[in-house]
Design an enzyme around this catalytic site. Structure first.
Site, PDB file in Angstrom:
ATOM      1  N   SER A  12       0.948  -1.241   0.193  1.00 32.99           N
ATOM      2  CA  SER A  12       0.044  -0.093   0.055  1.00 32.99           C
ATOM      3  C   SER A  12       1.041   1.117   0.015  1.00 32.99           C
ATOM      4  O   SER A  12       2.114   1.142   0.339  1.00 32.99           O
ATOM      5  CB  SER A  12      -0.814  -0.041   1.309  1.00 32.99           C
ATOM      6  OG  SER A  12      -0.218  -0.180   2.407  1.00 32.99           O
ATOM      7  N   GLU A  14       1.199   5.612   1.106  1.00 31.35           N
ATOM      8  CA  GLU A  14       0.465   6.852   1.559  1.00 31.35           C
ATOM      9  C   GLU A  14       0.837   7.946   0.591  1.00 31.35           C
ATOM     10  O   GLU A  14       1.961   8.334   0.245  1.00 31.35           O
ATOM     11  CB  GLU A  14       1.151   6.992   3.024  1.00 31.35           C
ATOM     12  CG  GLU A  14       0.704   8.174   3.740  1.00 31.35           C
ATOM     13  CD  GLU A  14       1.140   8.415   5.219  1.00 31.35           C
ATOM     14  OE1 GLU A  14       0.966   7.452   5.848  1.00 31.35           O
ATOM     15  OE2 GLU A  14       1.880   9.304   5.298  1.00 31.35           O
ATOM     16  N   THR A  45      -3.149  11.381   4.258  1.00 35.81           N
ATOM     17  CA  THR A  45      -2.813  12.023   5.471  1.00 35.81           C
ATOM     18  C   THR A  45      -4.002  12.970   5.795  1.00 35.81           C
ATOM     19  O   THR A  45      -4.957  13.655   4.786  1.00 35.81           O
ATOM     20  CB  THR A  45      -1.756  12.570   5.708  1.00 35.81           C
ATOM     21  OG1 THR A  45      -1.326  13.500   4.635  1.00 35.81           O
ATOM     22  CG2 THR A  45      -0.491  11.362   5.438  1.00 35.81           C
ATOM     23  N   HIS A  73      -6.712   8.868   6.584  1.00 35.26           N
ATOM     24  CA  HIS A  73      -6.216   9.074   7.985  1.00 35.26           C
ATOM     25  C   HIS A  73      -7.305   9.766   8.615  1.00 35.26           C
ATOM     26  O   HIS A  73      -8.080  10.734   8.173  1.00 35.26           O
ATOM     27  CB  HIS A  73      -4.863   9.878   7.872  1.00 35.26           C
ATOM     28  CG  HIS A  73      -3.739   8.915   7.407  1.00 35.26           C
ATOM     29  ND1 HIS A  73      -2.545   9.217   8.212  1.00 35.26           N
ATOM     30  CD2 HIS A  73      -3.595   7.977   6.781  1.00 35.26           C
ATOM     31  CE1 HIS A  73      -1.796   8.535   7.614  1.00 35.26           C
ATOM     32  NE2 HIS A  73      -2.352   7.546   6.482  1.00 35.26           N
ATOM     33  N   GLY A 104      -3.076  11.810  16.434  1.00 31.82           N
ATOM     34  CA  GLY A 104      -2.734  13.038  15.805  1.00 31.82           C
ATOM     35  C   GLY A 104      -1.637  13.784  16.596  1.00 31.82           C
ATOM     36  O   GLY A 104      -1.372  13.738  17.694  1.00 31.82           O
ATOM     37  N   ASP A 105      -1.042  14.977  15.878  1.00 32.06           N
ATOM     38  CA  ASP A 105       0.036  15.778  16.405  1.00 32.06           C
ATOM     39  C   ASP A 105      -0.703  16.647  17.393  1.00 32.06           C
ATOM     40  O   ASP A 105      -1.636  17.297  17.042  1.00 32.06           O
ATOM     41  CB  ASP A 105       0.756  16.463  15.472  1.00 32.06           C
ATOM     42  CG  ASP A 105       1.675  15.180  14.415  1.00 32.06           C
ATOM     43  OD1 ASP A 105       1.857  14.149  15.237  1.00 32.06           O
ATOM     44  OD2 ASP A 105       1.974  15.610  13.446  1.00 32.06           O
ATOM     45  N   TYR A 143       5.103   1.521  16.801  1.00 31.52           N
ATOM     46  CA  TYR A 143       6.344   2.397  16.646  1.00 31.52           C
ATOM     47  C   TYR A 143       7.337   1.345  17.175  1.00 31.52           C
ATOM     48  O   TYR A 143       7.723   1.240  18.474  1.00 31.52           O
ATOM     49  CB  TYR A 143       6.000   3.365  17.661  1.00 31.52           C
ATOM     50  CG  TYR A 143       5.264   4.640  17.102  1.00 31.52           C
ATOM     51  CD1 TYR A 143       5.645   5.588  16.396  1.00 31.52           C
ATOM     52  CD2 TYR A 143       3.866   4.457  17.531  1.00 31.52           C
ATOM     53  CE1 TYR A 143       4.972   6.544  16.112  1.00 31.52           C
ATOM     54  CE2 TYR A 143       2.866   5.337  17.249  1.00 31.52           C
ATOM     55  CZ  TYR A 143       3.554   6.590  16.358  1.00 31.52           C
ATOM     56  OH  TYR A 143       2.463   7.431  15.827  1.00 31.52           O
ATOM     57  N   HIS A 147       7.374   5.297  20.492  1.00 31.83           N
ATOM     58  CA  HIS A 147       6.799   6.757  20.272  1.00 31.83           C
ATOM     59  C   HIS A 147       7.731   7.564  20.964  1.00 31.83           C
ATOM     60  O   HIS A 147       7.999   7.430  22.117  1.00 31.83           O
ATOM     61  CB  HIS A 147       5.295   6.934  20.753  1.00 31.83           C
ATOM     62  CG  HIS A 147       4.629   8.048  20.240  1.00 31.83           C
ATOM     63  ND1 HIS A 147       4.738   9.261  20.962  1.00 31.83           N
ATOM     64  CD2 HIS A 147       3.642   8.332  19.275  1.00 31.83           C
ATOM     65  CE1 HIS A 147       4.012  10.197  20.355  1.00 31.83           C
ATOM     66  NE2 HIS A 147       3.371   9.519  19.331  1.00 31.83           N
ATOM     67  N   PHE A 214      12.672  14.940   9.169  1.00 29.05           N
ATOM     68  CA  PHE A 214      11.428  14.134   9.520  1.00 29.05           C
ATOM     69  C   PHE A 214      11.729  13.046  10.746  1.00 29.05           C
ATOM     70  O   PHE A 214      11.103  12.916  11.680  1.00 29.05           O
ATOM     71  CB  PHE A 214      11.089  13.232   8.321  1.00 29.05           C
ATOM     72  CG  PHE A 214      10.665  13.932   6.969  1.00 29.05           C
ATOM     73  CD1 PHE A 214       9.865  15.148   7.340  1.00 29.05           C
ATOM     74  CD2 PHE A 214      10.427  13.633   5.854  1.00 29.05           C
ATOM     75  CE1 PHE A 214       9.077  15.961   6.438  1.00 29.05           C
ATOM     76  CE2 PHE A 214      10.194  14.276   4.871  1.00 29.05           C
ATOM     77  CZ  PHE A 214       9.367  15.586   5.080  1.00 29.05           C
ATOM     78  N   HIS A 264       4.127  -0.886   3.606  1.00 22.09           N
ATOM     79  CA  HIS A 264       3.351   0.385   3.367  1.00 22.09           C
ATOM     80  C   HIS A 264       4.498   1.516   3.051  1.00 22.09           C
ATOM     81  O   HIS A 264       5.249   1.885   3.830  1.00 22.09           O
ATOM     82  CB  HIS A 264       2.505   0.564   4.697  1.00 22.09           C
ATOM     83  CG  HIS A 264       1.550   1.960   4.518  1.00 22.09           C
ATOM     84  ND1 HIS A 264       0.521   1.994   3.843  1.00 22.09           N
ATOM     85  CD2 HIS A 264       1.893   3.344   4.871  1.00 22.09           C
ATOM     86  CE1 HIS A 264       0.019   3.192   3.836  1.00 22.09           C
ATOM     87  NE2 HIS A 264       0.804   4.022   4.615  1.00 22.09           N
TER      88      HIS A 264
END
Length: 287
Positions: A12, A14, A45, A73, A104-105, A143, A147, A214, A264
């Site tokens: 898949s 993104e 996203t 998302h 979410g951030d 993660y 995280h 990133f 992904h």
């Protein structure tokens, strides 16, 4: 790591919703190139608090018009329960059957509380199941390197377990370049009795400075040997991309050979790097 078979291996891609008409044209071209690989779905996203919501809707609508399965998302920070249900009703009406459920951030300097009615991804998963039963296949985030806001590894694993127990069907990992981190994460999940497919997230390497930015933001580790090789190339973009394709292709081969249920790709709305990696893996576009 134990094999995650018998899950069917899936692939898949993104995308992020473009900001301009020219960006949308570029996205459409790259999606058509990538769709020749017959992916299971394209994810799109989503920005918290409405920052990219309409662009996400537009991108999802275009993908649906192309007959492509889509997984938008959905983040819960900054949203009410009714707003989330309204968004999901719209996706259901568009024929969407898969979503990626995320916390979410957090806004810069903010803490949890006062940012919406749901604070954690497991609460979002629970809401989706409560309101829509099994209509949506729910992917959540995982993660392997933990995280960046988790107090420790055990707490992070327990957070992941809560998402699975709330009704997640599968998970997509943060990108990584150390396969051992993924293998250990899978072993930990199996030790807790969690039996959902955890698909590695793959970030092609195309630009060293962007990758560092990133990675610093999301806590993804770039192994020293990779960093040093990338630093040595300086501004030689072609060499960086060639090296990146070689490294990431090798990692993907290893992950699949060791039982990963699929891949992904975080495409950054580009098709060529991902297509080259997939070609190295023996995935040929349909003519």
């Amino acid at each position: 790591m134990k094999s995650q078979e018998p899950f069917t291996k899936t692939f898949s891609f993104e995308l992020f919703p473009p900001k301009t008409g020219a960006g949308m044209e570029k996205l459409q071209h790259n999606v058509r190139e990538l769709s020749r690989l017959d992916p299971l779905y394209f994810s799109v996203t989503f920005g918290a608090g409405g920052s990219t919501r309409e662009r996400t809707f537009d991108s999802v609508q275009w993908l649906a018009s192309e007959g492509l399965d889509t997984a938008p998302h959905l983040s819960c920070i900054g949203s009410t329960r009714s707003e989330i249900v309204e968004i999901l009703d719209q996706y259901k009406a568009q024929g969407v059957r898969r979503v990626v459920a995320l916390r979410g951030d957090l806004p810069s300097g903010a803490g949890l509380g006062g940012l919406g009615e749901l604070n954690y991804a497991n609460e979002l998963v629970g809401l989706i199941r409560e309101e829509f039963a099994d209509h949506f296949h729910i992917e959540v985030a995982a993660y392997p390197e933990f995280h960046p806001q988790a107090p420790n590894a055990n707490a992070d694993l327990k957070n992941f377990m809560r998402k699975v127990e709330a009704g997640a069907d599968g998970a997509i990992t943060q990108y990584f370049y150390n396969p051992d981190a993924y293998y250990r994460f899978i072993d930990s999940c199996e030790g807790m009795g969690l039996a959902i497919p955890v698909v590695p997230g793959i970030m092609p390497i195309t630009n060293y400075s962007s990758l560092m930015r990133f990675s610093d933001a999301c806590g993804a580790e770039i192994p020293r040997w990779i960093r040093k090789r990338l630093e040595a190339y300086g501004d030689d973009i072609e060499s960086i991309r060639a090296f990146g394709i070689e490294v990431v292709s090798g990692m993907c081969e290893q992950l699949l050979a060791q039982g990963a249920p699929g891949l992904h790709f975080y495409t950054m709305n580009q098709s060529v790097p991902t297509l080259r990696i997939c070609a190295n893996l023996g995935l040929s576009p349909a003519r």
